[in-house]
Design a protein around this motif. Structure first.
Motif, PDB file in Angstrom:
ATOM      1  N   THR A 113      28.678  35.125  44.715  1.00 48.10           N
ATOM      2  CA  THR A 113      28.657  36.235  45.678  1.00 48.10           C
ATOM      3  C   THR A 113      29.152  35.751  47.045  1.00 48.10           C
ATOM      4  OG1 THR A 113      26.765  37.186  44.521  1.00 48.10           O
ATOM      5  CG2 THR A 113      27.169  37.990  46.753  1.00 48.10           C
ATOM      6  N   MET A 114      28.659  34.592  47.452  1.00 50.92           N
ATOM      7  CA  MET A 114      29.042  34.028  48.750  1.00 50.92           C
ATOM      8  C   MET A 114      30.549  33.742  48.807  1.00 50.92           C
ATOM      9  SD  MET A 114      27.540  30.531  50.353  1.00 50.92           S
ATOM     10  CE  MET A 114      28.855  29.539  49.659  1.00 50.92           C
ATOM     11  N   VAL A 115      31.085  33.228  47.707  1.00 50.99           N
ATOM     12  CA  VAL A 115      32.520  32.921  47.655  1.00 50.99           C
ATOM     13  C   VAL A 115      33.354  34.203  47.779  1.00 50.99           C
ATOM     14  CG1 VAL A 115      34.384  32.118  46.134  1.00 50.99           C
ATOM     15  CG2 VAL A 115      32.306  30.754  46.377  1.00 50.99           C
ATOM     16  N   PHE A 116      32.952  35.274  47.080  1.00 50.89           N
ATOM     17  CA  PHE A 116      33.705  36.531  47.162  1.00 50.89           C
ATOM     18  C   PHE A 116      33.704  37.080  48.596  1.00 50.89           C
ATOM     19  CE2 PHE A 116      32.876  37.660  42.395  1.00 50.89           C
ATOM     20  CZ  PHE A 116      33.826  36.725  42.036  1.00 50.89           C
ATOM     21  N   LYS A 117      32.587  36.936  49.262  1.00 53.93           N
ATOM     22  CA  LYS A 117      32.506  37.414  50.654  1.00 53.93           C
ATOM     23  C   LYS A 117      33.418  36.570  51.548  1.00 53.93           C
ATOM     24  CE  LYS A 117      28.244  37.991  52.184  1.00 53.93           C
ATOM     25  NZ  LYS A 117      26.815  37.638  52.270  1.00 53.93           N
TER      26      LYS A 117
ATOM     27  N   LYS B  72      29.640  44.834  47.538  1.00 54.45           N
ATOM     28  CA  LYS B  72      30.823  44.721  46.666  1.00 54.45           C
ATOM     29  C   LYS B  72      30.871  43.344  45.989  1.00 54.45           C
ATOM     30  CE  LYS B  72      35.727  45.395  46.235  1.00 54.45           C
ATOM     31  NZ  LYS B  72      36.955  45.958  46.733  1.00 54.45           N
ATOM     32  N   ALA B  73      30.558  42.309  46.769  1.00 54.16           N
ATOM     33  CA  ALA B  73      30.588  40.953  46.219  1.00 54.16           C
ATOM     34  C   ALA B  73      29.566  40.804  45.095  1.00 54.16           C
ATOM     35  CB  ALA B  73      30.319  39.934  47.321  1.00 54.16           C
ATOM     36  N   GLU B  74      28.377  41.376  45.287  1.00 50.06           N
ATOM     37  CA  GLU B  74      27.335  41.297  44.259  1.00 50.06           C
ATOM     38  C   GLU B  74      27.736  42.071  43.003  1.00 50.06           C
ATOM     39  OE1 GLU B  74      23.491  42.449  45.719  1.00 50.06           O
ATOM     40  OE2 GLU B  74      23.237  40.545  46.769  1.00 50.06           O
TER      41      GLU B  74
ATOM     42  N   PHE C 156      37.486  36.920  50.191  1.00 49.97           N
ATOM     43  CA  PHE C 156      38.103  38.252  50.285  1.00 49.97           C
ATOM     44  C   PHE C 156      37.559  39.089  51.459  1.00 49.97           C
ATOM     45  CE2 PHE C 156      38.182  37.050  45.742  1.00 49.97           C
ATOM     46  CZ  PHE C 156      39.550  37.075  45.534  1.00 49.97           C
ATOM     47  N   GLY C 157      36.498  38.631  52.073  1.00 53.49           N
ATOM     48  CA  GLY C 157      35.889  39.402  53.161  1.00 53.49           C
ATOM     49  C   GLY C 157      35.147  40.627  52.655  1.00 53.49           C
TER      50      GLY C 157
ATOM     51  N   VAL D 211      38.871  40.824  40.590  1.00 53.75           N
ATOM     52  CA  VAL D 211      38.307  40.781  41.940  1.00 53.75           C
ATOM     53  C   VAL D 211      39.312  41.163  43.021  1.00 53.75           C
ATOM     54  CG1 VAL D 211      36.519  39.102  41.333  1.00 53.75           C
ATOM     55  CG2 VAL D 211      38.748  38.287  42.129  1.00 53.75           C
ATOM     56  N   TRP D 212      40.593  41.193  42.655  1.00 51.92           N
ATOM     57  CA  TRP D 212      41.620  41.576  43.639  1.00 51.92           C
ATOM     58  C   TRP D 212      42.888  41.943  42.872  1.00 51.92           C
ATOM     59  CZ3 TRP D 212      46.526  40.082  45.331  1.00 51.92           C
ATOM     60  CH2 TRP D 212      46.912  40.556  46.601  1.00 51.92           C
ATOM     61  N   THR D 213      43.667  42.871  43.421  1.00 50.03           N
ATOM     62  CA  THR D 213      44.949  43.249  42.815  1.00 50.03           C
ATOM     63  C   THR D 213      46.000  43.376  43.906  1.00 50.03           C
ATOM     64  OG1 THR D 213      43.789  44.456  41.080  1.00 50.03           O
ATOM     65  CG2 THR D 213      46.093  44.997  41.377  1.00 50.03           C
ATOM     66  N   GLY D 214      47.209  42.870  43.626  1.00 52.14           N
ATOM     67  CA  GLY D 214      48.281  42.960  44.622  1.00 52.14           C
ATOM     68  C   GLY D 214      49.480  42.138  44.194  1.00 52.14           C
ATOM     69  N   VAL D 215      50.292  41.742  45.149  1.00 49.10           N
ATOM     70  CA  VAL D 215      51.510  41.002  44.816  1.00 49.10           C
ATOM     71  C   VAL D 215      51.182  39.588  44.314  1.00 49.10           C
ATOM     72  CG1 VAL D 215      52.991  42.272  46.417  1.00 49.10           C
ATOM     73  CG2 VAL D 215      51.820  40.221  47.208  1.00 49.10           C
TER      74      VAL D 215
END
Lengths: 155, 95
Positions: free
Chosen positions: B38-42, B51-53, B45-46, B67-71
């Motif tokens: 949880t701490m790493v996601f915060k 959301k992280a939990e 990715f901020g 956990v993330w989508t994009g280029v």
């Protein structure tokens, strides 16, 4: 062994026996561990990413630096008069990472999870039993690093 | 009637593939602690605590979470950060 929070926001480990020292020294005993971990993470990426060429060397260096900080701190404490191992807040992340490396390695080599669910640990082989208890000790240390230093919401 | 040659069509198809979003996927493992993930996601990715939990619980219960989508370039940047924090992470083309 005692683990205590310090006034500067870090942790202090007080080993009380030779076994305590050995458990701590085993955190950074395997020189190949950083290489194996970096390579296993690279295996998760496709060839197009060229992970092994561009990322793995940095990962390996980072993992090696984590283990080195722990090794140096323990060695210094071994020869000091008070035998206390101090983990300042600035080094907590590296300690956490080094301990994570050894826990990943223990889980890769031994079926610790299954043993944890079984009620009869006494029937396990000495190697497995040792791995189980070492993992539990490292888990406790990681939990304290998180609770007292790394997790800003808690500390 | 189309004035596109086969070569142009192939190039367009390849470009479309490259433009497709990429997903950063974190896989479950027996070692990393829930609080740590949880701490790493915060941190990386901020994300908010909530959301992280939520994402951490997805990893824990479903074995993986997008956990993330994009280029692709940025996806690889995030994977590099997550690898350095010892989370089992990969990328996949979305769609």
């Amino acid at each position: 062994m005692k683990i205590l929070p310090t006034l500067d926001g870090g942790l202090c480990i007080l080993p009380e026996s030779e076994i305590d020292w050995q458990e701590l020294e085993l955190i950074c005993s395997d020189e190949d561990r950083p290489t194996h971990l970096a390579a296993s993470l690279a295996d998760l990426m496709d060839e197009d990413s060229e992970w092994s060429e561009y990322v793995v060397p940095d990962l390996e260096e980072n993992f090696r630096a984590q283990a080195q900080v722990v090794a140096d701190t323990i060695e210094k404490a071994r020869i000091s008069d008070d035998s206390a191992i101090f983990i300042p807040p600035a080094e907590a992340e590296r300690w956490y990472g080094a301990i994570n490396q050894v826990r990943l390695s223990l889980h890769a080599r031994f079926d610790i999870e299954e043993l944890g669910e079984s009620s009869d640990i006494n029937d396990a082989s000495p190697e497995l039993k040792s791995a189980y208890y070492r993992n539990r000790f490292y888990l406790l240390l990681q939990s304290m690093l998180l609770e007292y230093i790394l997790d800003e919401d808690k500390s | 009637m189309s004035n596109t040659t086969p070569d142009t069509k192939k190039k367009q198809q390849m470009q479309t593939q490259a433009d497709l979003p990429w997903s950063v996927i974190v896989l479950d493992d027996p070692v990393n602690l829930q609080v740590y993930v949880t701490m790493v996601f915060k941190k990386v990715f901020g994300y908010s605590q909530m959301k992280a939990e939520k994402l951490m619980m997805e990893v824990h219960l479903q074995g993986r979470s997008v956990v993330w989508t994009g280029v692709r370039e940025k996806a690889e940047f995030y994977v590099q950060q997550l690898h350095s924090l010892q989370l089992q992470t990969t990328i996949e083309k979305t769609g």
